[in-house]
Design an enzyme around this catalytic site. Structure first.
Site, short mmCIF file in Angstrom:
data_model
loop_
_atom_site.label_atom_id
_atom_site.label_comp_id
_atom_site.label_asym_id
_atom_site.label_seq_id
_atom_site.Cartn_x
_atom_site.Cartn_y
_atom_site.Cartn_z
N GLU A 371 0.83 -1.22 0.00
CA GLU A 371 0.00 0.00 0.00
C GLU A 371 0.86 1.26 0.00
O GLU A 371 0.54 2.26 0.64
CB GLU A 371 -0.95 0.02 1.21
CG GLU A 371 -1.74 -1.24 1.43
CD GLU A 371 -2.84 -1.44 0.42
OE1 GLU A 371 -3.08 -0.51 -0.38
OE2 GLU A 371 -3.46 -2.51 0.42
N GLY A 372 1.95 1.21 -0.73
CA GLY A 372 2.89 2.33 -0.78
C GLY A 372 4.04 2.09 0.16
O GLY A 372 3.86 1.97 1.38
#
Length: 392
Positions: A371-372
């Site tokens: 998620e990043g």
């Protein structure tokens, strides 16, 4: 003799509980009981065997946790803070379980609710909210992680149909999913597709040999001339805005969840240090151990306070993506530091599954990446501060 300050809860040092309303506390407490009674007695075994028990999906659905922040179609429609607190408590059990909740609600259900047709919503959302149908989110590819704009998966029109070809990688829930929300490059830009996983040409391969997120299914999705009807596309969005908005929803749950993992490690360290005796007294009475505990307490309470504040901003409609990046970046970083300090407090016992610390510590290595990555969120903040993107 234990002389803790009267009225001070060492696990809620800043009295964050007082910032919550009655419904938020009830939701939090309900999820906490479920985790303690249903998850904690089993999670060490699930992790060691590398399994995610599918039946837990329906149990989470019966609690109203799946897509709980969405409105209608069987979803609970809670506020953002309640959703975040649920993620915190679930991840205090295990990051893999919270990943399931995040993927189901924020990455699979959210795009169908936000961008899907009424038929797509009615077909999938009630079943997904109940845990009867499991979803996954197909964005990351073997050669396209932090740069989703370079994806190679394609969607081409063939008459009234769509034909998908490509491969997605590191997909949570992939091997157990009934439906995949797949993002592909079409002539007009990136489009999302609702793909039943029994569609001919669609297959999955689970990732084995993981030393992190073991109680979670991680898979490769392979699409070979997957033919879909014209109404399989999400009609409400074109471009990377679609998948990026989903990721922002999921990151919000992660920043709460990481605080839950940190809290679980801190609690284990406090309890162990009070019961472990060396040199004639509990190790909690030694200065260096107290320093570790104090640093962990500060990190955990600060992370929870930050999470609740960001939740209030989200409920007020004022939360922006860079603030979510701030929370994801720092809360995961703090959680990793807490897990490592807690492992030291437990000594050799800290590397066994009898205690939760090493499990959380290895899981958080994945949470730091998905998620990043830590680096990408650092650059998001850098751009927000300077107005200058530095990704390339």
């Amino acid at each position: 003799m234990n002389k803790r300050s009267a009225g001070l809860d060492p696990y809620d040092f800043l009295d964050v509980d007082s910032l919550l309303d009655t419904e938020e506390r009830e939701i939090r407490d309900t999820v906490r009981r479920f985790v303690r009674e249903r998850v904690l007695p089993e999670i060490g075994d699930w992790y060691e065997r590398g399994v995610f028990p599918r039946e837990i999906a329906k149990e989470l659905g019966s609690l109203g946790l799946l897509g709980m922040h969405l409105d209608g179609y069987g979803c609970a429609g809670t506020n953002a803070v309640s959703y975040g607190l649920a993620c915190l408590e679930v991840e205090a059990g295990d990051s893999g379980l919270r990943s399931f909740v995040s993927v189901q609600g924020s990455l699979a259900m959210f795009p169908i609710r936000a961008y899907g047709s009424e038929e797509q919503r009615e077909t999938w959302l009630p079943r997904m909210a109940a845990g009867e149908a499991i979803g996954c989110f197909g964005l990351t590819e073997p050669d396209s992680g932090s740069d989703p704009g370079s994806m190679r998966t394609t969607a081409r029109r063939d008459g009234s149909d769509w034909v998908l070809n490509g491969t997605k990688m590191w997909i949570t829930n992939g091997g157990i999913a009934d439906v995949a929300v797949v993002w592909a490059r079409a002539e007009e830009g990136v489009r999302g597709f609702v793909v039943p996983t029994d569609t001919p040409g669609f297959s999955t391969r689970d990732v084995h040999g993981k030393l992190s997120m073991r109680a979670s299914v991680t898979s490769e999705l392979v699409m070979e001339d997957v033919r879909l009807p014209g109404d399989a596309v999400l009609p409400g969005v074109v471009g990377l805005k679609g998948p990026l908005s989903c990721l922002n929803e999921a990151r919000f749950g992660i920043l709460f969840g990481a605080a839950g993992a940190a809290r679980a490690c801190y609690e284990a360290a406090v309890e162990y240090s009070l019961s472990r005796t060396q040199f004639g007294k509990p190790v909690a009475g030694f200065q260096l151990v107290q320093r570790k505990l104090a640093e962990m307490a500060v990190s955990v309470n600060r992370s929870i306070l930050l999470a609740v504040h960001l939740g209030r901003l989200k409920d007020a409609g004022r939360l922006v993506p860079a603030q979510v990046s701030f929370g994801k970046l720092d809360n995961v970083r703090q959680a990793l530091d807490v897990a490592r300090e807690a492992r030291g407090c437990l000594g050799a016992n800290g590397i066994t599954l009898e205690y939760p610390v090493i499990r959380h510590m290895t899981n958080l290595e994945s949470v730091s990446t998905y998620e990043g990555t830590h680096e990408i969120h650092t650059l998001v903040l850098g751009e927000a501060i300077t107005g200058m993107p530095a990704y390339r």
